[in-house]
Motif scaffolding. Structure first.
Motif, short mmCIF file in Angstrom:
data_model
loop_
_atom_site.label_atom_id
_atom_site.label_comp_id
_atom_site.label_asym_id
_atom_site.label_seq_id
_atom_site.Cartn_x
_atom_site.Cartn_y
_atom_site.Cartn_z
N ARG A 61 0.86 -1.19 0.00
CA ARG A 61 0.00 0.00 0.00
C ARG A 61 0.90 1.24 0.00
NH1 ARG A 61 -4.20 -0.41 4.60
NH2 ARG A 61 -2.40 0.21 5.84
N PRO A 62 1.57 1.52 -1.13
CA PRO A 62 2.59 2.58 -1.17
C PRO A 62 2.09 3.96 -0.82
CG PRO A 62 2.70 1.17 -3.12
CD PRO A 62 1.45 0.81 -2.40
N VAL A 63 0.78 4.22 -0.98
CA VAL A 63 0.27 5.57 -0.71
C VAL A 63 0.12 5.83 0.78
CG1 VAL A 63 -0.92 5.74 -2.91
CG2 VAL A 63 -2.13 4.77 -0.94
N ASP A 64 0.31 4.79 1.59
CA ASP A 64 0.15 4.92 3.04
C ASP A 64 1.48 4.61 3.70
OD1 ASP A 64 -0.86 5.17 5.57
OD2 ASP A 64 -1.79 3.19 5.62
N PRO A 65 2.41 5.59 3.76
CA PRO A 65 3.75 5.30 4.28
C PRO A 65 3.74 4.94 5.76
CG PRO A 65 3.45 7.66 3.98
CD PRO A 65 2.25 7.00 3.39
N ALA A 66 4.74 4.17 6.15
CA ALA A 66 4.93 3.85 7.56
C ALA A 66 5.72 4.98 8.23
CB ALA A 66 5.67 2.52 7.71
N SER A 67 5.85 4.92 9.54
CA SER A 67 6.57 5.97 10.27
C SER A 67 7.62 5.36 11.19
CB SER A 67 5.58 6.81 11.08
OG SER A 67 4.81 6.00 11.96
N LEU A 68 8.20 4.24 10.75
CA LEU A 68 9.17 3.54 11.57
C LEU A 68 10.56 4.13 11.37
CD1 LEU A 68 7.89 -0.03 10.65
CD2 LEU A 68 7.32 1.28 12.70
N ASP A 69 11.44 3.89 12.32
CA ASP A 69 12.82 4.34 12.23
C ASP A 69 13.74 3.14 12.12
OD1 ASP A 69 12.39 7.07 12.30
OD2 ASP A 69 12.50 7.20 14.48
N LEU A 106 31.93 2.88 20.53
CA LEU A 106 32.01 3.31 21.92
C LEU A 106 31.20 2.44 22.87
CD1 LEU A 106 31.60 7.11 21.14
CD2 LEU A 106 33.73 5.90 21.63
N ALA A 107 30.21 1.75 22.36
CA ALA A 107 29.36 0.92 23.22
C ALA A 107 28.74 -0.17 22.37
CB ALA A 107 28.28 1.77 23.89
N HIS A 108 28.24 -1.20 23.03
CA HIS A 108 27.59 -2.31 22.36
C HIS A 108 26.11 -2.31 22.71
CE1 HIS A 108 31.72 -4.55 22.48
NE2 HIS A 108 31.71 -3.54 21.63
N GLY A 109 25.29 -2.69 21.74
CA GLY A 109 23.85 -2.75 21.97
C GLY A 109 23.09 -2.34 20.73
N THR A 110 21.78 -2.18 20.87
CA THR A 110 20.90 -1.86 19.76
C THR A 110 20.01 -0.69 20.14
OG1 THR A 110 20.90 -4.17 19.01
CG2 THR A 110 19.10 -2.77 18.25
N THR A 111 19.78 0.19 19.17
CA THR A 111 18.98 1.37 19.43
C THR A 111 18.29 1.80 18.14
OG1 THR A 111 19.01 3.64 20.32
CG2 THR A 111 20.85 3.00 18.93
N ASN A 112 17.24 2.58 18.27
CA ASN A 112 16.62 3.22 17.11
C ASN A 112 17.37 4.50 16.76
OD1 ASN A 112 13.98 1.92 18.64
ND2 ASN A 112 13.85 1.81 16.43
N VAL A 113 17.37 4.85 15.47
CA VAL A 113 17.98 6.12 15.06
C VAL A 113 16.95 6.93 14.29
CG1 VAL A 113 20.38 5.38 15.06
CG2 VAL A 113 18.99 4.98 13.03
N ASP A 114 16.96 8.22 14.55
CA ASP A 114 16.03 9.14 13.90
C ASP A 114 16.50 9.43 12.47
OD1 ASP A 114 14.06 11.27 13.56
OD2 ASP A 114 15.76 12.64 13.80
N VAL A 115 15.64 9.15 11.49
CA VAL A 115 15.89 9.55 10.10
C VAL A 115 14.66 10.31 9.64
CG1 VAL A 115 16.45 8.81 7.76
CG2 VAL A 115 17.37 7.54 9.71
N ASN A 116 14.73 11.63 9.71
CA ASN A 116 13.59 12.50 9.44
C ASN A 116 13.59 12.94 7.98
OD1 ASN A 116 15.42 14.94 9.40
ND2 ASN A 116 15.74 14.21 11.51
N PRO A 117 12.48 13.51 7.49
CA PRO A 117 12.40 13.91 6.07
C PRO A 117 13.52 14.85 5.62
CG PRO A 117 10.20 13.85 7.01
CD PRO A 117 11.15 13.61 8.16
N PRO A 118 13.88 15.91 6.37
CA PRO A 118 15.00 16.74 5.89
C PRO A 118 16.31 15.97 5.77
CG PRO A 118 13.74 17.91 7.56
CD PRO A 118 13.24 16.50 7.56
N LEU A 119 16.54 15.01 6.69
CA LEU A 119 17.76 14.21 6.61
C LEU A 119 17.74 13.31 5.38
CD1 LEU A 119 20.45 13.35 7.80
CD2 LEU A 119 19.23 11.67 9.18
N ARG A 120 16.58 12.73 5.05
CA ARG A 120 16.49 11.90 3.86
C ARG A 120 16.86 12.71 2.61
NH1 ARG A 120 13.34 7.35 5.38
NH2 ARG A 120 12.15 7.75 7.27
N GLU A 121 16.34 13.92 2.54
CA GLU A 121 16.64 14.77 1.39
C GLU A 121 18.13 15.08 1.31
OE1 GLU A 121 14.18 18.19 1.65
OE2 GLU A 121 12.29 17.06 1.55
N ALA A 122 18.74 15.34 2.46
CA ALA A 122 20.17 15.65 2.48
C ALA A 122 21.00 14.44 2.07
CB ALA A 122 20.58 16.13 3.87
#
Length: 228
Positions: A61-69, A106-122
């Motif tokens: 359903r490409p017209v309905d984007p997700a909002s996951l990071d 620097l550390a070990h583990g797993t985390t979410n990272v923010d990738v916002n619309p302005p960053l995608r464009e950049a």
């Protein structure tokens, strides 16, 4: 059933003249700092953008984007960026191995990272193959100057998404490389794939020339042409 995940970032991720700063949420601590240095892998920015695009897409359903990071994991020998599409049908992963890292994990583990619309464009505007200066997690200055300026995202996560992301790791652990191809040839193959649904089911296969160049284990027969 659907749960709601809350991502809390100290600031938006940004691409600055001095490099890419990815903000984190969750994991070993609230906002862990995993890496500071360079990704020397060619076109690392394009790889990061591809992983981020999978996270924001529902392919049925490409017209309905997700909002996951995307998710990043810091371990002893690599940085791993990965994502799972909102429709639970596509998984993407980018591994930065020791040969492609010039910096300190620097550390070990797993985390979410923010990738916002302005960053995608950049990221989409980066076309060179120069090393990418990268920081995963806030530095001391960010924490000090942006105290209280929290970026909060509330994201619905269906149970099937949570299960699927966990199961894909188990499945991928059983995979073994069948062939390697240069990036230019792989890109050309993807461009030649049909853009419309074919009348019958189609399966890609290796051509004879490539088949003869594939490495084999001693005593093995011709390689398996099926793809995963």
């Amino acid at each position: 059933m659907t749960a709601v995940a809350t991502y809390r970032y100290l600031a938006p991720s940004t691409l600055r003249p001095d490099g890419l700063a990815l903000q984190t949420s969750g994991g070993p601590v609230a906002n862990p700092r995993f890496f500071s240095g360079f990704l020397t892998t060619p076109r690392a920015a394009a790889g990061l953008l591809a992983v981020a695009e999978v996270a924001r897409t529902r392919y049925h359903r490409p017209v309905d984007p997700a909002s996951l990071d995307p998710v990043v994991t810091g371990s002893r020998d690599r940085l791993r960026f990965e994502s799972f599409s909102g429709c639970c049908g596509v998984y993407a992963r980018l591994d930065a191995l020791p040969a492609g890292i010039d910096g300190e994990i620097l550390a070990h583990g797993t985390t979410n990272v923010d990738v916002n619309p302005p960053l995608r464009e950049a990221l989409a505007r980066i076309s060179g193959i120069d090393p990418l200066h990268l920081a995963v997690g806030p530095d001391d200055l960010t924490v000090f100057t942006l105290d209280g300026a929290v970026v909060e995202k509330k994201v619905p996560l269906p149970d099937r998404w949570l299960r699927g992301f966990a199961e894909v790791h188990m499945l991928a652990s059983t995979f073994a490389p069948r062939a390697e191809t240069p990036a230019a040839e792989a890109a050309g193959f993807l461009r030649r794939l049909p853009t419309r649904r074919p009348a019958c089911r189609a399966h890609p296969a290796l051509d004879a020339d490539l088949d003869e160049r594939l490495p084999r284990r001693h005593g093995a027969g011709r390689p398996d042409h099926r793809t995963r």
